[in-house]
Design a protein around this motif. Structure first.
Motif, PDB file in Angstrom:
ATOM      1  N   GLY A   4      -7.413   0.106  12.369  1.00  0.00           N
ATOM      2  CA  GLY A   4      -6.983  -0.992  11.637  1.00  0.00           C
ATOM      3  C   GLY A   4      -7.396  -2.276  12.639  1.00  0.00           C
TER       4      GLY A   4
ATOM      5  N   ARG B  79      -4.291   5.113  13.487  1.00  0.00           N
ATOM      6  CA  ARG B  79      -4.131   3.922  12.470  1.00  0.00           C
ATOM      7  C   ARG B  79      -4.338   2.590  13.096  1.00  0.00           C
ATOM      8  NH1 ARG B  79       0.564   1.760   9.779  1.00  0.00           N
ATOM      9  NH2 ARG B  79       1.883   3.475  10.760  1.00  0.00           N
TER      10      ARG B  79
ATOM     11  N   LEU C  39      -1.971  -4.106   6.702  1.00  0.00           N
ATOM     12  CA  LEU C  39      -2.538  -2.879   7.413  1.00  0.00           C
ATOM     13  C   LEU C  39      -1.300  -2.141   8.089  1.00  0.00           C
ATOM     14  CD1 LEU C  39      -5.555  -4.385   9.685  1.00  0.00           C
ATOM     15  CD2 LEU C  39      -5.766  -2.655   7.855  1.00  0.00           C
TER      16      LEU C  39
ATOM     17  N   THR D 139       0.859  -1.226  -0.039  1.00  0.00           N
ATOM     18  CA  THR D 139      -0.104  -0.192  -0.007  1.00  0.00           C
ATOM     19  C   THR D 139       0.916   1.321   0.084  1.00  0.00           C
ATOM     20  OG1 THR D 139      -1.638  -1.133   1.224  1.00  0.00           O
ATOM     21  CG2 THR D 139      -1.854   1.355   1.368  1.00  0.00           C
TER      22      THR D 139
ATOM     23  N   GLU E  33      -3.598 -10.050   6.451  1.00  0.00           N
ATOM     24  CA  GLU E  33      -4.538  -8.917   6.389  1.00  0.00           C
ATOM     25  C   GLU E  33      -3.709  -7.824   7.580  1.00  0.00           C
ATOM     26  OE1 GLU E  33      -8.947  -7.342   7.809  1.00  0.00           O
ATOM     27  OE2 GLU E  33      -8.324  -9.555   8.141  1.00  0.00           O
TER      28      GLU E  33
END
Length: 415
Positions: A290, A286, A352, A58, A348
């Motif tokens: 998350g 964050r 994140l 990302t 996952e």
């Protein structure tokens, strides 16, 4: 007296730091842009488009590069009378099946009064509607599927690239551009899909600090007034960004947060202290966001990895996380997930940015595998996982990181 007044002391154009801002040039991605431009060259030649697959973490510029090049491509195509280009851009976040993706694509081509329902049709019927819409549109059609790894089945990833070869469409030349944050997504594709979708692959590596400085300087020149940023602000934002997986979006967000703090405090300059405080605030937000979005089993997997990390066991393979996760699931009165689903939760967490992943290759005997470790402040993680700790019980390894842990909550008889 006005309650709100305009303030232009810090920012010239704050919107230049927002996610939807498209700079006139992309910096730090020269090699990837050259490769990508070559992959799109058949479009301007009036030929069948390539299918392109982009992958990387990302915030490394995959989507930005796609939007940048496609905007230029649409402008350049307009110079030629014999090319009719249509670009359909769809983010697959929230879409889990080929059915849902195909339905959305059908509706992209239809008017608001002629939309189809997201349920109730056989998949084959939805594909037939899609082929009709594509052929009615005609010309060259580029379908961009961002976050393509959210799709659980790969039917649409086979059907779209092969539509013309399989005589599903006659008037349209279709090219598929898939964008994925998940490095392992390609490996899980079936061979027939891999040969079609991954016709041209482009890997976007993480930005280094030098790349990030150039990106931040480009945005800062537009966003801030001259002389507002102290000299250390951009290098510090870039250094933090390089440490945080080379994510340009996080670096830009940090620069904006530092600017906002300076503006809120009515100071004349943005300083390194604003950057440090901004980073702590963003990291807390964050992590909380998350973790809040994780399923209950995602919380259990994270708690298991956290305790193992604190015991010095990380980096650690998923198979060695499993016994601890299974025990925690039992303590929470939940049925443990099968190993593959547990690994999905680790992936996952890595996406994140909460967990770091290291690829290992021990050759023929050991094979290729992944090791996981925490990449976040322990206290911040625990504050966001209070309910999970209460549900499972407090493991010995986290006691020193929790203020006044209740004795009753400690797992004295753990394993």
């Amino acid at each position: 007296m006005a309650l709100f007044e305009r303030d232009h002391d810090i920012y010239r154009d704050r919107d230049a730091l927002r996610e939807d801002y498209q700079p006139e040039e992309l910096v730090g991605r020269d090699e990837e842009l050259r490769t990508y431009q070559g992959a799109l060259q058949p479009v301007i030649n009036g030929e069948q488009p390539n299918n392109v697959f982009l992958y990387g973490k990302t915030g490394v510029g995959k989507t930005a590069a796609t939007r940048y090049l496609l905007e230029h491509l649409k402008l350049d195509v307009a110079e030629y009378d014999d090319i009719d280009l249509t670009v359909v851009f769809s983010n697959c976040d929230g879409l889990t099946s080929s059915y849902q993706v195909a339905t959305r694509l059908v509706n992209e081509f239809r008017s608001e009064t002629n939309q189809i329902s997201t349920t109730g049709y056989p998949l084959g019927a939805v594909y037939e509607m899609l082929w009709d819409e594509l052929d009615d549109c005609g010309g060259t059609i580029l379908v961009v599927l961002d976050e393509i790894d959210h799709i659980d089945d790969d039917s649409i990833l086979y059907q779209l690239p092969r539509a013309r070869a399989n005589d599903k469409v006659a008037e349209a030349k279709i090219g598929l551009i898939g964008i994925s944050n998940d490095f392992s997504f390609r490996d899980d594709l079936s061979p027939k899909v891999k040969s079609s979708l991954c016709e041209q692959e482009i890997h976007f590596p993480a930005y280094n600090a030098t790349n990030l400085r150039a990106i931040l300087q480009q945005r800062a020149d537009v966003a801030f007034h001259d002389g507002v940023l102290n000299d250390e602000v951009i290098p510090l934002c870039a250094a933090y960004g390089a440490k945080d997986a080379g994510d340009a979006r996080q670096s830009i967000d940090l620069l904006m947060k530092a600017g906002d703090l300076a503006r809120d405090e009515d100071t004349e300059r943005v300083t390194a202290e604003h950057v440090r405080r901004g980073r702590r605030a963003l990291e807390r937000g964050r992590i909380k966001e998350g973790i809040t979005g994780l399923t209950e089993h995602g919380h259990l997997v994270l708690y298991a990895l956290l305790t193992l990390d604190l015991e010095g066991e990380a980096p650690i393979r998923s198979r060695d996380v499993r016994p601890r996760y299974t025990r925690f699931a039992e303590l929470a009165n939940r049925d443990p997930l099968v190993p593959r689903r547990m690994r999905d939760h680790l992936s996952e967490l890595a996406m994140l940015g909460i967990v770091s992943v290291t690829e290992r290759n021990e050759g023929r005997r050991g094979g290729t595998y992944r090791e996981y470790a925490l990449d976040m402040d322990v206290e911040l993680l625990l504050s966001a996982m209070a309910e999970t700790v209460e549900l499972v019980g407090m493991h010995d390894s986290i006691e020193e990181h929790v203020d006044d842990p209740p004795v009753s909550a400690t797992l004295d008889d753990f394993e």
